[in-house]
Design an enzyme around this catalytic site. Structure first.
Site, short mmCIF file in Angstrom:
data_model
loop_
_atom_site.label_atom_id
_atom_site.label_comp_id
_atom_site.label_asym_id
_atom_site.label_seq_id
_atom_site.Cartn_x
_atom_site.Cartn_y
_atom_site.Cartn_z
N ASN A 119 -2.12 -2.81 17.22
CA ASN A 119 -1.49 -1.94 18.23
C ASN A 119 -2.44 -1.58 19.36
O ASN A 119 -2.02 -1.31 20.49
CB ASN A 119 -0.96 -0.67 17.57
CG ASN A 119 0.21 -0.95 16.65
OD1 ASN A 119 0.86 -1.99 16.75
ND2 ASN A 119 0.48 -0.03 15.72
N CYS A 400 1.61 -1.24 7.70
CA CYS A 400 1.69 -2.29 8.72
C CYS A 400 0.32 -2.64 9.26
O CYS A 400 0.20 -3.55 10.09
CB CYS A 400 2.62 -1.87 9.85
SG CYS A 400 1.98 -0.51 10.85
N HIS A 401 -0.74 -1.94 8.82
CA HIS A 401 -2.12 -2.21 9.24
C HIS A 401 -2.27 -2.14 10.76
O HIS A 401 -3.16 -2.79 11.32
CB HIS A 401 -2.59 -3.57 8.73
CG HIS A 401 -2.17 -3.86 7.33
ND1 HIS A 401 -2.56 -3.07 6.28
CD2 HIS A 401 -1.35 -4.81 6.80
CE1 HIS A 401 -2.02 -3.53 5.15
NE2 HIS A 401 -1.28 -4.58 5.45
N CYS A 402 -1.40 -1.37 11.41
CA CYS A 402 -1.37 -1.27 12.88
C CYS A 402 -1.05 -2.61 13.53
O CYS A 402 -1.28 -2.78 14.73
CB CYS A 402 -2.67 -0.70 13.43
SG CYS A 402 -2.97 1.01 12.97
N ALA A 403 -0.54 -3.57 12.76
CA ALA A 403 -0.09 -4.86 13.29
C ALA A 403 1.43 -4.85 13.22
O ALA A 403 2.06 -5.73 12.60
CB ALA A 403 -0.67 -6.01 12.51
#
Length: 459
Positions: A119, A400-403
């Protein structure tokens, strides 16, 4: 064949193994070596501000602080400290590029990034195009290149179709923090070069910004060989404590661009007038206010210690010194880290791939990815999987692992996965224990009633 890393010697530099922890969430943050914690304490008696005093303490601390820039520059292959700016993390470093270039974007320009991004390398460009520039009456678009959902590889043909003569900037990850995929940066550079966009410097090509938060900690990186215009990474993913991130920028771009932050120390001494303000020389033009002094010093020493751990963990040569590190030393050390991480990742991929009902994301060849493996188990919530692994003493991460874009692109509901990630202090046995715990969760067996922590405590 001899292991590239003496992992048992490496582990003696860390406290976490004595607690029985199996630290496999290293893509989020790595563990700090004892030496770095002690270094913080050793610096305290002589602590003073930098660039702001004539005392011996201030001048000595300033020297250490400025030397940290030199170490960082040598580690990534920059020409010197004038290409380095320090921020709190990778996210802030990327925002610094966005705000510095903000006023250069012209009506009808575009930014090209990818659906593989963290992100941090998408949301700033979304905000610039959809929220900031529209308030200034300027229309700039962002474009998203897709990836192959089966292989996790960036679709270079689609990327090429999005880049045109109005593409000011191409932004891409150096390695995905979800798929693990290593981006072919030379190919992306060639596509950016071919755009023909006329930059204020007179260059006719798109700038290239690389989010290297997952690339630099486990790979040999040479910013000049890659010809990147900007590259960002964080030290908390490579042994150092939190709070320091790096922006590399080509010096001529940093010299020409507007600063991200304004105020003290980024001003040339005595050069503030009612009608004019002159900025400081590089790199201090990008160091507004009192910096994270100890963080910078310790982070630079973390790079030195990382090389020592990879090359000679029982006989440190660079930690605690200002000895210039040669490119050959960085290459040798980081190649060892990369090889060890690849061995661990290949072992994990083999073991996890044999589990019924598992879906592994990204390339199956460990040479094409960094040292993380994200997966889902059929019918199991990934957060619940991570919680079960924690009961087994396996520290993973779910979410979401910032993905977020990539999870949505794969149609995952919820947009989440479980992830194991490794570093140079992890052992093959720890990988096997992690795989066995995932297999137990997948089979519906208790995974954590007699986990590693309990066994260590019983000895």
């Amino acid at each position: 064949m001899r292991d590239p890393v003496d992992v048992q010697a490496v582990r003696r530099h860390f406290a976490f193994p004595t607690l029985g922890r199996i630290a496999t969430n290293n893509a989020a943050s790595t563990q700090p070596p004892r030496e770095l914690v002690a270094l913080y304490q050793s610096l305290a008696p002589g602590y003073e501000n930098v660039h702001r005093g004539q005392s011996s303490a201030s001048q000595e601390m300033t020297a250490l602080f400025e030397e940290s820039y030199d170490t960082i520059a040598r580690f990534v292959g920059a020409s010197g400290r004038d290409g380095i700016a320090l921020y709190r993390n990778t996210t802030e470093a990327i925002n610094a590029v966005m705000y510095s270039l903000l006023t250069e974007f012209r009506e009808g320009d575009n930014v090209v990034t990818t659906t593989m991004e963290h992100n941090s390398n998408y949301v700033p460009w979304y905000a610039m195009c959809r929220e900031i520039l529209p308030r200034l009456g300027r229309r700039v678009d962002y474009r998203l290149a897709r990836f192959d959902p089966h292989t996790g590889e960036l679709d270079l043909d689609h990327l090429a179709s999005l880049i045109d003569a109005r593409t000011k900037l191409v932004c891409c990850t150096g390695a995905s923090n979800f798929l693990g995929t290593r981006t072919p940066l030379r190919a992306v550079r060639a596509l950016a070069d071919a755009s023909g966009y006329l930059q204020p410097t007179g260059e006719r090509r798109s700038y290239l910004l690389v989010d290297a938060a997952q690339l630099v900690p486990g790979s040999f990186v040479d910013v000049r060989a890659l010809d990147v215009d900007y590259l960002a990474f964080s030290f908390h993913k490579m042994l150092a404590p939190f709070g320091v991130g790096v922006l590399y920028g080509k010096p001529h771009l940093l010299a020409a661009a507007l600063p991200f932050l304004y105020g003290g120390d980024m001003i040339a001494e005595g050069r503030v007038f009612p009608d004019r303000v002159d900025y400081n020389r590089l790199p201090w033009k990008y160091a507004a206010g009192t910096p994270n002094i100890l963080g910078a010093v310790v982070s630079a020493q973390a790079l030195r210690l990382l090389l020592d751990l990879a090359l000679s963990p029982d006989r440190p040569a660079y930690f605690g010194t200002a000895e210039p590190i040669e490119r050959s030393t960085v290459r040798a050390g980081m190649n060892r880290v990369s090889t060890w991480n690849r061995q661990l990742t290949g072992r994990a991929l083999d073991g996890l791939g044999a589990i019924d009902g598992i879906t592994i994301y990204g390339p199956r060849d460990p040479a094409r990815r960094t040292s993380l493996v994200a997966f889902n188990l059929a019918g199991r919530d990934p957060v619940g999987v991570a919680e079960a692994l924690n009961r087994a003493g396996i520290e993973s991460r779910a979410g979401c692992h910032c993905a977020t874009l990539a999870h949505h692109a794969l149609g995952l509901t919820p947009p989440a996965s479980c992830r194991l990630s490794f570093y140079l202090y992890n052992t093959p046995d720890e990988v096997d224990q992690a795989v066995a715990a995932v297999a137990a969760v997948a089979a519906g067996r208790p995974a954590g009633l007699d986990g590693p922590r309990e066994r260590v405590a019983a000895r």
